[in-house]
Write an enzyme that holds these catalytic residues in place. Structure first.
Site, PDB file in Angstrom:
ATOM      1  N   TYR A   1       1.017  -1.250  -0.223  1.00  0.00           N
ATOM      2  CA  TYR A   1      -0.127   0.113   0.019  1.00  0.00           C
ATOM      3  C   TYR A   1       0.834   1.163  -0.038  1.00  0.00           C
ATOM      4  O   TYR A   1       0.436   2.160  -0.729  1.00  0.00           O
ATOM      5  CB  TYR A   1      -1.064  -0.030   1.150  1.00  0.00           C
ATOM      6  CG  TYR A   1      -1.460   1.160   1.651  1.00  0.00           C
ATOM      7  CD1 TYR A   1      -2.721   1.828   0.791  1.00  0.00           C
ATOM      8  CD2 TYR A   1      -1.338   1.800   2.801  1.00  0.00           C
ATOM      9  CE1 TYR A   1      -3.371   2.979   0.886  1.00  0.00           C
ATOM     10  CE2 TYR A   1      -2.015   3.334   2.965  1.00  0.00           C
ATOM     11  CZ  TYR A   1      -2.939   3.596   2.016  1.00  0.00           C
ATOM     12  OH  TYR A   1      -3.592   4.809   2.406  1.00  0.00           O
TER      13      TYR A   1
ATOM     14  N   THR B   1       2.450   3.008  -3.020  1.00  0.00           N
ATOM     15  CA  THR B   1       1.155   3.770  -4.141  1.00  0.00           C
ATOM     16  C   THR B   1       0.859   4.873  -3.625  1.00  0.00           C
ATOM     17  O   THR B   1       0.888   5.961  -4.525  1.00  0.00           O
ATOM     18  CB  THR B   1      -0.363   2.720  -4.196  1.00  0.00           C
ATOM     19  OG1 THR B   1      -0.897   3.008  -2.811  1.00  0.00           O
ATOM     20  CG2 THR B   1      -0.104   1.177  -4.361  1.00  0.00           C
TER      21      THR B   1
END
Length: 342
Positions: A199, A202
């Site tokens: 995560y 990103t």
């Protein structure tokens, strides 16, 4: 002539203060306050969570708001909630009914269609005044527990979703010689921890994209900002906790503070948009992390720039202590798991 050491110290200090003051005066970006009353605003991911509360905050300021998401039924309910709540809010300066468009930010063709539809809903306006890219999601599991498909989807939605929207809205903004693009990243984009392995990259990409985009187009009237939310109590946050690794849970729980509310995050965003701040942070930890990670980001406040200059070294020392503790938490969790297996 007798040498007086303290006179030399005072002279050197004076030179340093003058030099720092000169750099601050030269480096700070002086951006006029943005008037949100009557502004034409698009909020992607505006049907739930931070996006929904941000849309409400824009509406309370008297902006014309269009929200977007993938599910039309949820969008309809969100628009009804925005309009009903804002009508009963005594702080509302001018009410314009919120509207919606269906948009999948991961599909550039759908983004183009939705942006055109949104401008039509805004009376055929040539460009948005503010676009907030809030659509995104997190799957905070360990790297090997996160399916490759999910990792790619996070990059498609969280990063390329911002790229796709910016590509559509930037041209008209440049033609109008004004506009604001606000990209929602995360504290994890600057301070990744165990569990955010797929995560955090990103969101780090979103931060880098925002900084480069602002540098390219600020001189043409379009500014870009990045928002770094901490833990915020939203439906997405609740879903994250169902897959969050044990070490990630413990690291995120350090300090014992409760998650902020979506409204608190939205209000911080509005303040950062009205009075331009490249980074928008919330809470003491968020501000300190912003100071520590600012590096070459454009400063818009002399106070913030001085804070970053004065406290950067101290924050670095505090940060490595936290990092050491994080490594310890991961080791402890792994040992406990190994003991259970044996």
């Amino acid at each position: 002539m007798t040498f007086v050491w303290w006179e030399a110290v005072v002279a050197i200090a004076g030179v340093l203060v003058t030099a720092v003051a000169g750099v601050v005066f030269f480096a700070v970006h002086r951006v006029p306050k943005l008037q949100l009353r009557g502004a034409r605003v698009l909020v992607t991911g505006g049907s739930t969570g931070i996006g929904l509360d941000l849309a409400k905050a824009f509406a309370r300021k008297g902006a014309h708001v269009v929200i977007s998401a993938r599910r039309e039924d949820v969008l309809k309910a969100a628009v009804a909630e925005i309009n009903a709540e804002v009508r009963h809010d005594a702080t509302t300066t001018l009410l314009h009914n919120a509207q919606y468009v269906v948009m999948d930010v991961g599909n550039d063709e759908k983004v183009a269609e939705a942006c055109t539809s949104a401008l039509t809903l805004l009376g055929g306006a040539p460009a948005f005044d503010v676009v907030v890219c809030c659509a995104g999601f997190s799957h905070p599991s360990r790297f090997l527990d996160c399916p490759a498909k999910t990792a790619r989807q996070m990059m498609e939605v969280n990063y390329f979703g911002c790229v796709n929207v910016a590509r559509q809205v930037l041209g008209p903004m440049l033609a109008a010689k004004r506009g604001r693009i606000v990209l929602v990243s995360s504290m994890a984009g600057a301070a990744p921890v165990a569990g955010f392995t797929t995560y955090a990259p990103t969101k780090a990409a979103v931060r880098a994209f925002a900084q480069s985009l602002d540098m390219e187009y600020a001189c043409l009237g379009v500014r870009t900002q990045v928002v770094n939310p901490p833990d915020v109590a939203t439906p997405g946050y609740e879903l994250e906790n169902t897959v969050k690794s044990e070490e990630c849970k413990q690291i995120c729980a350090m300090g014992g503070a409760s998650p902020f509310t979506a409204r608190q995050m939205a209000e911080a965003c509005i303040a950062g948009i009205e009075n331009f701040s490249f980074q928008v942070n919330l809470g003491f930890d968020g501000v300190m992390l912003g100071y520590a990670s600012a590096c070459m980001e454009p400063p818009a406040s002399a106070i913030d720039l001085l804070g970053q200059f004065m406290f950067g070294g101290i924050i670095r020392l505090v940060g490595v202590v936290y990092t050491k503790m994080h490594y310890g938490i991961v080791s402890s969790v792994r040992r406990a798991e190994a003991a259970k297996k044996n």
